[in-house]
Design an enzyme around this catalytic site. Structure first.
Site, mmCIF file in Angstrom:
data_model
loop_
_atom_site.group_PDB
_atom_site.id
_atom_site.type_symbol
_atom_site.label_atom_id
_atom_site.label_comp_id
_atom_site.label_asym_id
_atom_site.label_seq_id
_atom_site.Cartn_x
_atom_site.Cartn_y
_atom_site.Cartn_z
ATOM 1 N N THR A 97 3.050 1.210 1.897
ATOM 2 C CA THR A 97 3.683 2.413 1.342
ATOM 3 C C THR A 97 3.206 3.678 2.060
ATOM 4 O O THR A 97 4.006 4.540 2.418
ATOM 5 C CB THR A 97 3.339 2.513 -0.169
ATOM 6 O OG1 THR A 97 3.710 1.287 -0.802
ATOM 7 C CG2 THR A 97 4.057 3.672 -0.816
ATOM 8 N N ARG A 108 7.404 1.484 8.798
ATOM 9 C CA ARG A 108 6.759 2.688 8.250
ATOM 10 C C ARG A 108 5.616 3.164 9.146
ATOM 11 O O ARG A 108 5.403 4.360 9.309
ATOM 12 C CB ARG A 108 6.265 2.395 6.837
ATOM 13 C CG ARG A 108 7.404 2.282 5.823
ATOM 14 C CD ARG A 108 6.933 1.683 4.526
ATOM 15 N NE ARG A 108 7.864 1.919 3.424
ATOM 16 C CZ ARG A 108 7.659 1.499 2.183
ATOM 17 N NH1 ARG A 108 6.559 0.829 1.884
ATOM 18 N NH2 ARG A 108 8.530 1.754 1.231
ATOM 19 N N HIS A 125 13.173 1.940 1.917
ATOM 20 C CA HIS A 125 12.768 1.374 0.629
ATOM 21 C C HIS A 125 13.040 -0.123 0.654
ATOM 22 O O HIS A 125 14.091 -0.548 1.143
ATOM 23 C CB HIS A 125 13.557 1.996 -0.529
ATOM 24 C CG HIS A 125 13.415 1.244 -1.815
ATOM 25 N ND1 HIS A 125 12.341 1.408 -2.657
ATOM 26 C CD2 HIS A 125 14.170 0.261 -2.373
ATOM 27 C CE1 HIS A 125 12.452 0.578 -3.684
ATOM 28 N NE2 HIS A 125 13.558 -0.132 -3.532
HETATM 29 P P1 IDP Z 1 7.019 1.298 -2.169
HETATM 30 O O1 IDP Z 1 8.152 2.176 -1.657
HETATM 31 O O2 IDP Z 1 6.136 0.792 -1.046
HETATM 32 O O3 IDP Z 1 7.515 0.183 -3.061
HETATM 33 P P2 IDP Z 1 6.228 2.768 -4.571
HETATM 34 O O4 IDP Z 1 4.883 2.741 -5.201
HETATM 35 O O5 IDP Z 1 7.353 2.058 -5.259
HETATM 36 O O6 IDP Z 1 6.056 2.217 -3.053
HETATM 37 O O7 IDP Z 1 6.608 4.288 -4.352
HETATM 38 C C1 IDP Z 1 7.907 4.718 -4.076
HETATM 39 C C2 IDP Z 1 7.872 5.808 -3.022
HETATM 40 O O8 IDP Z 1 7.133 6.947 -3.524
HETATM 41 C C3 IDP Z 1 7.135 5.432 -1.737
HETATM 42 O O9 IDP Z 1 7.936 4.693 -0.838
HETATM 43 C C4 IDP Z 1 6.733 6.794 -1.196
HETATM 44 O O10 IDP Z 1 7.848 7.465 -0.578
HETATM 45 C C5 IDP Z 1 6.372 7.537 -2.473
HETATM 46 N N1 IDP Z 1 4.937 7.391 -2.836
HETATM 47 C C6 IDP Z 1 4.361 6.322 -3.457
HETATM 48 N N2 IDP Z 1 3.050 6.509 -3.671
HETATM 49 C C7 IDP Z 1 2.780 7.739 -3.185
HETATM 50 C C8 IDP Z 1 1.548 8.522 -3.144
HETATM 51 O O11 IDP Z 1 0.480 8.113 -3.591
HETATM 52 N N3 IDP Z 1 1.654 9.743 -2.553
HETATM 53 C C9 IDP Z 1 2.829 10.229 -2.054
HETATM 54 N N4 IDP Z 1 3.988 9.542 -2.078
HETATM 55 C C10 IDP Z 1 3.977 8.308 -2.653
HETATM 56 MG MG MG Z 2 8.425 0.304 -4.900
#
Ligand code: IDP
Ligand code: MG
Length: 167
Positions: A97, A108, A125
């Site tokens: 992420t 990424r 995503h």
């Molecule tokens: P993922 O996209 O890898 O499944 P998720 O936890 O579902 O990760 O988070 C959704 C989106 O939110 C991420 O792809 C990223 O763009 C953003 N994001 C997630 N965690 C953070 C963080 O700790 N800081 C800043 N942005 C974050």
């Molecule tokens: Mg996610």
């Protein structure tokens, strides 16, 4: 086991002209694309998609991001890939992420960055498990837009439905 996974090419991926590149990387998985479209993301769709993160400090920035408000590109490309271990294969290609922690050769790791606001701008995503994939696919697609039968459907009759057709 065959699985479906929702992929979104986020607005930064579109703005950086990475669509072809990302689709080429995803084709390494030998998975099948069973649905694809460009979507103008509404506030409702963005909030619903990321509802599990609504208490995070970056939530409102994240909603703006996926709506395209940070990139002057009010669209995302939504695809469904289908096949063996689709979720793990696509998550591996996407990378972690946090783009700074993602494998440098992952999508990424190659193209993501962290904004000064702290938001991870990470190009793509990918649903992270089967339950999430089902929820997201049902949110982004209608049954008729998917060329395989993924989940049970019901028939509904819509009276006085107005829609556009070719003139
Ligand atoms: P993922 O996209 O890898 O499944 P998720 O936890 O579902 O990760 O988070 C959704 C989106 O939110 C991420 O792809 C990223 O763009 C953003 N994001 C997630 N965690 C953070 C963080 O700790 N800081 C800043 N942005 C974050
Ligand atoms: Mg996610």
């Amino acid at each position: 086991m065959s699985q479906a996974v929702l992929i979104l090419i986020k607005p930064d991926g579109l703005k950086k002209s990475l669509t072809g590149n990302i689709l080429t990387r995803l084709s390494e998985t030998k998975l099948e694309i069973v649905a694809a479209k460009m979507v103008r993301v509404t506030d409702k769709l963005a909030q619903e998609h990321y509802k599990h993160l609504k208490d995070k400090p970056f939530f409102s920035e994240l909603v703006k991001y996926v709506k395209g408000e940070l990139h002057d590109r009010r669209k995302v490309m939504a695809l469904i890939y289908w096949g063996n271990d689709a979720i793990e294969k696509c998550r591996d290609l996407a990378g972690a992420t946090n783009p700074e922690q993602a494998e440098p050769t992952s999508i990424r790791g190659s193209y993501g960055r962290i904004l000064t606001s702290g938001l991870y701008e990470n190009v793509i995503h990918v649903s992270s498990n089967e339950a999430e994939a089902e929820r997201e696919i049902k949110l982004w697609f209608l049954p008729e837009e998917i060329i395989v039968d993924l989940y049970p459907v019901k028939e509904i009759t819509i009276r006085d439905l107005k829609r556009q057709d070719w003139d």
